[in-house]
Design a protein around this motif. Sequence first.
Motif, PDB file in Angstrom:
ATOM      1  N   CYS A 151      45.232  54.324   7.877  1.00 11.38           N
ATOM      2  CA  CYS A 151      43.836  53.916   7.714  1.00 11.38           C
ATOM      3  C   CYS A 151      43.115  54.726   6.629  1.00 11.38           C
ATOM      4  O   CYS A 151      42.110  54.267   6.064  1.00 11.38           O
ATOM      5  CB  CYS A 151      43.084  54.056   9.039  1.00 11.38           C
ATOM      6  SG  CYS A 151      43.607  52.863  10.288  1.00 11.38           S
ATOM      7  N   SER A 190      44.618  50.452   3.628  1.00  7.38           N
ATOM      8  CA  SER A 190      44.117  50.248   4.979  1.00  7.38           C
ATOM      9  C   SER A 190      43.726  48.785   5.203  1.00  7.38           C
ATOM     10  O   SER A 190      43.612  47.996   4.250  1.00  7.38           O
ATOM     11  CB  SER A 190      42.914  51.156   5.229  1.00  7.38           C
ATOM     12  OG  SER A 190      42.445  51.009   6.551  1.00  7.38           O
ATOM     13  N   HIS A 191      43.529  48.432   6.481  1.00  5.67           N
ATOM     14  CA  HIS A 191      43.168  47.056   6.830  1.00  5.67           C
ATOM     15  C   HIS A 191      42.093  47.117   7.917  1.00  5.67           C
ATOM     16  O   HIS A 191      42.116  48.001   8.784  1.00  5.67           O
ATOM     17  CB  HIS A 191      44.396  46.305   7.349  1.00  5.67           C
ATOM     18  CG  HIS A 191      44.187  44.835   7.483  1.00  5.67           C
ATOM     19  ND1 HIS A 191      43.620  44.264   8.610  1.00  5.67           N
ATOM     20  CD2 HIS A 191      44.457  43.810   6.627  1.00  5.67           C
ATOM     21  CE1 HIS A 191      43.571  42.950   8.449  1.00  5.67           C
ATOM     22  NE2 HIS A 191      44.068  42.648   7.256  1.00  5.67           N
ATOM     23  N   THR A 198      47.092  40.537  15.634  1.00  9.97           N
ATOM     24  CA  THR A 198      47.622  41.440  14.612  1.00  9.97           C
ATOM     25  C   THR A 198      49.062  41.085  14.256  1.00  9.97           C
ATOM     26  O   THR A 198      49.560  41.533  13.222  1.00  9.97           O
ATOM     27  CB  THR A 198      47.578  42.897  15.108  1.00  9.97           C
ATOM     28  OG1 THR A 198      48.281  42.988  16.358  1.00  9.97           O
ATOM     29  CG2 THR A 198      46.158  43.371  15.299  1.00  9.97           C
ATOM     30  N   ASP A 222      48.919  38.013  11.327  1.00 11.57           N
ATOM     31  CA  ASP A 222      48.036  38.193  10.180  1.00 11.57           C
ATOM     32  C   ASP A 222      48.853  38.626   8.966  1.00 11.57           C
ATOM     33  O   ASP A 222      49.313  39.771   8.892  1.00 11.57           O
ATOM     34  CB  ASP A 222      46.958  39.227  10.510  1.00 11.57           C
ATOM     35  CG  ASP A 222      45.847  39.269   9.472  1.00 11.57           C
ATOM     36  OD1 ASP A 222      46.117  38.920   8.312  1.00 11.57           O
ATOM     37  OD2 ASP A 222      44.722  39.645   9.822  1.00 11.57           O
ATOM     38  N   SER A 279      47.884  39.222   5.960  1.00  6.33           N
ATOM     39  CA  SER A 279      47.228  40.280   5.176  1.00  6.33           C
ATOM     40  C   SER A 279      47.496  41.654   5.789  1.00  6.33           C
ATOM     41  O   SER A 279      47.628  42.650   5.071  1.00  6.33           O
ATOM     42  CB  SER A 279      45.721  40.023   5.089  1.00  6.33           C
ATOM     43  OG  SER A 279      45.107  40.093   6.380  1.00  6.33           O
ATOM     44  N   LEU A 280      47.603  41.702   7.122  1.00  8.13           N
ATOM     45  CA  LEU A 280      47.931  42.961   7.785  1.00  8.13           C
ATOM     46  C   LEU A 280      49.372  43.363   7.483  1.00  8.13           C
ATOM     47  O   LEU A 280      49.671  44.548   7.247  1.00  8.13           O
ATOM     48  CB  LEU A 280      47.708  42.828   9.285  1.00  8.13           C
ATOM     49  CG  LEU A 280      47.937  44.082  10.133  1.00  8.13           C
ATOM     50  CD1 LEU A 280      46.945  45.174   9.744  1.00  8.13           C
ATOM     51  CD2 LEU A 280      47.813  43.770  11.615  1.00  8.13           C
ATOM     52  N   ALA A 283      49.410  44.745   3.970  1.00  6.57           N
ATOM     53  CA  ALA A 283      48.780  46.067   3.885  1.00  6.57           C
ATOM     54  C   ALA A 283      49.755  47.161   4.335  1.00  6.57           C
ATOM     55  O   ALA A 283      49.879  48.217   3.680  1.00  6.57           O
ATOM     56  CB  ALA A 283      47.517  46.097   4.741  1.00  6.57           C
TER      57      ALA A 283
END
Length: 691
Positions: free
Chosen positions: A119, A124-125, A205, A208, A210-211, A214
């Motif tokens: 983080c 971070s996401h 989670t 996702d 995009s997660l 990341a």
Amino acid sequence: MSWLSRLYQTYEAVSNNPDAQLNHALMPFYHVKQNVQIIVTISDKGDFISARLTRDGNGKLKSQVTTIPATNDSATRTSSPVAHPLADKLQYVGKDFFAKSKNKKDLFALYEQTLTDWCNSPFSHPKSQAVLHYVQKGTLTQDLIDEGIVIADDTGSLAYPSNASDYPESILSLLIKNGGEFDQGSAFIAWEVMDSDIAQADITTWGDESLFTAWQNYYASFDSKEGFCHITGETAPLASKHPNRVLKSASNAKLISANDMSGFTFLGRFTDDDKSIAKQGYQAVNISATVTEKAHSALAWLLTNQGHEESGQAVVAWAVDGSKLPQPFKPILSQETVETVIQETIEDELADDELDEFAEIGESEKVDEHDEQPTKREHHKDIGSRFAHGLKKAMQGYRQKLPNHEQISVISLDSATPGRMAVTYYYEAMPDDYIEAMEDWYENFAWYAFYFDKETNQRHMTIQAPTPYQIAVSAYGLRLPDAVKKQVVSQVLPVIVEGHHRQIPKSIVDLCVKRACNPLGLENWEWEQNLSVACGLYRGYFNRLKSDKKRSYTVALQEDYTSRDYLYGRLLATAENLEGYALYVAGETRTTTAQRYMQQFANRPFSTWRNIELALDPYIKRLNNNRPEFLRSREKLLNDIMSKFEIQDFNNDSALSGEFLLGYHSQKMAFELARQANQDKNTAEKSAEIN
């Protein structure tokens, strides 16, 4: 490293083609699959909203398989504590868990540090930040107790029940008892994060993208040494470690390992050390972190989606675009499809109305009871040709789906130790060449076989080429060591995928033939499988020889073929059928004389045939009284076969080759096909009478 390059290309192609992931999702790299029992929903500000136990589509409690971020160490953790970066067990993610449990070590610090580092990085996401804010509050365990998700005792601490039935529909239904009690700290927790300002399409989670990205970008930054990647030809962060978890049976085995900085067991000509690697990378080959992760992820997906794994050995053939291919370890045509081919054939057969269900007909002529003169009957059509026609249609379907320029790759992996895995075979071909090779194997090595349908509890006949594992069992028996099985598969695999350019080892053919000649030493089903495999291998071996030595055997009975060994095999099958039917009529189930003498017959046919022929006399007398029509047809067939012998060949007492098994089994299957035709005809007539 061409296999690594092909796997990397496969990942790139499949990840952009959702249709290629219908059955099994392609794993994002730096992630692993995990069984989750609890899902906690929080806000984007890190506030607790709700929690629930995982259930299936019918509402029944069941662990849910999800995709979670992982480090190289956490993905392979065993007894040593290592934290996953986002989703993990309650004992890791619950700050207040240690105070409410009997754990001897507080594991939250490991989890908090891993998540905090992510983080605080440029990668971070928002969802990972929300999870960090919530877990740092230290209320997770209590929130789960308040929600009734986990069970607490009278003091407010976590309970350790020993009997799940005392708590129906609880978390205990999803956990495994350890040491006589249920440890709720082992419950795995995944997160959902809701944005309070906007309506999100996906609050999970584990779904996702995009997660995923990341975490991938963050973790790839650890391999920060820039260098030339030999796969992409570009400068990128190089991998210092490579993934495992490719094989299910050896999850810790690695294809690429480079940790020999002391002892120099495998160093060879290279002089790498920690300082030189940190400065300039490896002397042998450099692979970027992203490439190795994607390649290994693609390989694991391919093995799960269309490969085969057994005893630490895995085989898969694939196209770069992820298209389904005929695999070298299983039949191309389904058993039902091949059985339909057989059914179409026996429907064309003529059957004797006066013979009962067991009275099989195998000769091309039968005696008419009125004029006692032989009358011609239609010979059954060549099942092998029909099978080949069905095979060509199936292969044409594969050809139409594959682009002409698509590369086909075949890889075989073997894990000799728990930590090491090797590529034992790798082959590349163009689609037409691969399809042609597979077609060649399944056409030239196909033979009659039986399979058992568990749903209908019935035994069916089919046509198929033996699989590598069937060949290994037929050559060495059911109790063969894994090392021997792997060796046979390694020998047979190139024969299948490289087509007529490779010949089946004669030693394997001879072993299968030898064991097929000993029916008394095996269970009947095992001997039948061995006999089918031996016939298929022998037929295919001679089909692939050069033109001057090639012999074109067919699956169907070759009644005009006059080879000594083939004719002796037909004699043995006819004698067995005659005696077997006489035993059936008498209600006896013992082994026939032909089966008892089969091994001796293979070694000394002329002298052994005399013993078998004399042993038939009482059965001939029995059939003459009870089933004279059947007896006359069999006696005529025996005379017809005997008339095809050359005198010097018949008197020759030298050992028979595997060819006699072809004549023996083809004659047996001709009887079986006629029996099926007669049975189907009787069934149809009875049905017509009822209607």
